[in-house]
Design a protein around this motif. Sequence first.
Motif, mmCIF file in Angstrom:
data_model
loop_
_atom_site.group_PDB
_atom_site.id
_atom_site.type_symbol
_atom_site.label_atom_id
_atom_site.label_comp_id
_atom_site.label_asym_id
_atom_site.label_seq_id
_atom_site.Cartn_x
_atom_site.Cartn_y
_atom_site.Cartn_z
ATOM 1 N N ASN A 43 15.036 25.731 21.352
ATOM 2 C CA ASN A 43 16.225 25.946 22.527
ATOM 3 C C ASN A 43 17.038 27.086 21.765
ATOM 4 O O ASN A 43 17.333 27.130 20.528
ATOM 5 C CB ASN A 43 16.800 24.663 22.867
ATOM 6 N N HIS A 44 17.794 27.817 22.737
ATOM 7 C CA HIS A 44 18.409 29.038 22.156
ATOM 8 C C HIS A 44 20.047 28.909 22.771
ATOM 9 O O HIS A 44 20.212 29.101 24.196
ATOM 10 C CB HIS A 44 17.732 30.017 22.470
ATOM 11 N N ASN A 45 21.039 28.624 21.970
ATOM 12 C CA ASN A 45 22.174 28.605 22.481
ATOM 13 C C ASN A 45 23.191 29.475 21.641
ATOM 14 O O ASN A 45 24.614 29.481 21.928
ATOM 15 C CB ASN A 45 22.844 27.145 22.439
ATOM 16 N N SER A 46 22.859 29.952 20.584
ATOM 17 C CA SER A 46 23.598 30.669 19.603
ATOM 18 C C SER A 46 22.926 31.672 18.773
ATOM 19 O O SER A 46 21.891 31.662 18.566
ATOM 20 C CB SER A 46 24.407 29.493 18.800
ATOM 21 N N HIS A 47 23.918 32.557 18.150
ATOM 22 C CA HIS A 47 23.273 33.516 17.336
ATOM 23 C C HIS A 47 23.079 32.678 15.922
ATOM 24 O O HIS A 47 22.252 33.310 15.106
ATOM 25 C CB HIS A 47 24.323 34.703 16.981
ATOM 26 N N LEU A 48 23.621 31.783 15.797
ATOM 27 C CA LEU A 48 23.124 30.901 14.674
ATOM 28 C C LEU A 48 22.029 30.162 14.627
ATOM 29 O O LEU A 48 21.428 29.624 13.532
ATOM 30 C CB LEU A 48 24.193 29.828 14.288
ATOM 31 N N LEU A 53 17.365 27.580 11.619
ATOM 32 C CA LEU A 53 16.308 27.255 11.472
ATOM 33 C C LEU A 53 15.362 27.701 10.224
ATOM 34 O O LEU A 53 14.646 26.977 9.504
ATOM 35 C CB LEU A 53 15.100 27.523 12.638
ATOM 36 N N ILE A 54 15.784 28.949 9.920
ATOM 37 C CA ILE A 54 15.026 29.568 8.571
ATOM 38 C C ILE A 54 15.575 29.073 7.656
ATOM 39 O O ILE A 54 14.936 28.696 6.658
ATOM 40 C CB ILE A 54 15.268 31.006 8.533
ATOM 41 N N SER A 55 16.808 28.353 7.419
ATOM 42 C CA SER A 55 17.312 27.874 6.299
ATOM 43 C C SER A 55 16.672 26.537 6.090
ATOM 44 O O SER A 55 16.825 25.937 4.905
ATOM 45 C CB SER A 55 19.077 27.430 6.637
ATOM 46 N N LEU A 56 16.320 25.961 7.014
ATOM 47 C CA LEU A 56 15.216 24.535 6.690
ATOM 48 C C LEU A 56 14.163 24.596 6.069
ATOM 49 O O LEU A 56 13.617 23.596 5.430
ATOM 50 C CB LEU A 56 15.062 24.084 8.070
ATOM 51 N N LEU A 57 13.381 25.993 5.998
ATOM 52 C CA LEU A 57 12.493 26.145 5.197
ATOM 53 C C LEU A 57 12.666 26.475 3.639
ATOM 54 O O LEU A 57 13.805 26.970 3.419
ATOM 55 C CB LEU A 57 11.374 27.262 5.903
ATOM 56 N N PRO A 58 11.786 26.134 2.916
ATOM 57 C CA PRO A 58 12.014 26.515 1.235
ATOM 58 C C PRO A 58 11.962 28.226 1.121
ATOM 59 O O PRO A 58 11.707 28.786 1.874
ATOM 60 C CB PRO A 58 10.668 26.193 0.593
#
Length: 213
Positions: A43-48, A53-58
Motif C-alpha cells: 500500500n502507498h501513503n508516503s514518499h517513505l 521497504l528497501i531497508s528491510l532487505l539485506p
Amino acid sequence: MGFVLRALFYGVIVRVVVLFVLGLNVRHRERLPGRGPAILAANHNSHLDAMALISLLPLRLLPRVRPVAAADYFLRNRLLAWFALNVVGIVPLNRQRRDPDEDLLAPVVDALDRGQILVFFPEGSRGEPEQVAEYKTGLARIAERRPEVPIVPVFTHGLGKSLPKGEWLIVPFFVDVFVGETLRYEGDRAQFMARYRDSMQALAGEEARSRWE
C-alpha cells in the motif's frame, strides 16, 4: 559510482531514519524474498514507503532492488531525475501512453527479466494517510506476463502519518510492516487481484489486532 551513492543513501541515511526516527516493527520478515526476480506489492501513503521497504532487505541485495515510480513525477526536472535514477534507483513507469503502440509495462518486465526485486504500489499513487485506495490492475497484468515471479503482499501502517502526501517534514511515528504469504499468478487477472486484496485485508486486520493487544 551509482552503487556507492545508493549504498550510502540506503545503508546510512535511510536506515538511520527508519531505525531511529520511525522505529520500524516488522512482522513475518522471513517471508521477504532472498533473491530476485520478485515483487514487493505494498500500500502507498508516503514518499517513505519505498525507502522503508528497501531497508528491510539485506544490503547485499541492494544492486538488485528498485522501486517502480511514475516517470512524469520523478523525471519532471533534471535534478530530480538524476537523484531518482542514480540514488533512489527507480524503474520509471509512464502512466499514459505517448503513442498507441507503447508498452507501458516494458520497463517493469525488463527489470524482472534481469532478476531484480521491485517495490510496486498497486494503488498507483499515494493516497490519504493510512487509507487504502482502490487497487489498479497493473499488478495482475505484470503477473500475467511473468507468472513465475513471486509477488509478496506487504501492508504498512504509520508511514502516512510520518510523511503524508504534500508534506516534506518527517514526523517521528511508530511504523508497523506486515509481510504476507507469496502469491503467484494462476491464469486469471480478476482472481489474482481478489487474492491480493484478501491478503492485504488480512494483513491490515492483523495490524489492527496488534494495536489492541
